[in-house]
Design a protein around this motif. Structure first.
Motif, PDB file in Angstrom:
ATOM      1  N   ASP A 101      -7.601 -26.383  18.783  1.00 36.04           N
ATOM      2  CA  ASP A 101      -6.075 -26.629  18.722  1.00 36.04           C
ATOM      3  C   ASP A 101      -4.820 -27.115  18.177  1.00 36.04           C
ATOM      4  N   GLY A 102      -5.746 -27.524  17.165  1.00 37.84           N
ATOM      5  CA  GLY A 102      -4.816 -29.074  16.291  1.00 37.84           C
ATOM      6  C   GLY A 102      -4.828 -30.353  16.849  1.00 37.84           C
ATOM      7  N   ARG A 103      -5.016 -30.528  18.427  1.00 41.37           N
ATOM      8  CA  ARG A 103      -5.071 -32.291  18.270  1.00 41.37           C
ATOM      9  C   ARG A 103      -5.952 -32.471  19.901  1.00 41.37           C
ATOM     10  N   VAL A 104      -6.314 -34.152  19.888  1.00 36.93           N
ATOM     11  CA  VAL A 104      -7.471 -33.761  20.790  1.00 36.93           C
ATOM     12  C   VAL A 104      -6.304 -34.663  22.381  1.00 36.93           C
ATOM     13  N   GLU A 105      -6.196 -34.528  23.452  1.00 40.89           N
ATOM     14  CA  GLU A 105      -5.792 -34.923  24.334  1.00 40.89           C
ATOM     15  C   GLU A 105      -6.318 -36.115  24.625  1.00 40.89           C
TER      16      GLU A 105
END
Length: 121
Positions: A101-105
């Motif tokens: 999703d284009g980001r790493v939480e």
């Protein structure tokens, strides 16, 4: 064949867990997991019943402890080189899911680090 199916199921479960652990299961993460499963199921010599079982893994939720336990069970009995190869493959898959999703939480990163630490990665 049994280990292959177990590996595919585990990867589906791990993908679902890591994609949803931050409470935001994005469509891009879902698409990535489904594309992976569809690709494996199309080329693998897996009967229809097993395909349904693998697909059904996406209809449940999982805890990190379950993913760790199933990973341990999966690699049990393999020699060290085989074990490392399997863990590396699962690790790469998890990374791709959490990056889909284009980001790493932070929670995704935290759980992934815990998973890696458990297996000495």
């Amino acid at each position: 064949m049994e280990k292959i199916v177990a590996t595919i199921k585990l990867m589906a479960k791990a993908g679902l867990f890591f994609a949803d652990c931050d409470g935001n299961f994005s469509s891009r993460e879902s698409d990535f997991i489904n594309a992976f499963l569809n690709g494996i199921l199309e080329v693998g010599d897996i009967d229809d019943q097993l395909k349904l079982e693998v697909k059904d893994t996406l209809n449940h939720s999982y805890a990190l402890e379950e993913i760790v336990e199933e990973t341990s069970e999966l690699v049990d009995g393999f020699n060290e080189d085989e074990r490392k190869a399997i863990l590396f493959t699962i690790s790469q898959f998890i990374q791709k899911v959490i990056n889909a999703d284009g980001r790493v939480e932070s929670l995704e990163r935290e759980y992934y680090e815990q998973w890696k630490k458990t297996f000495g990665l």
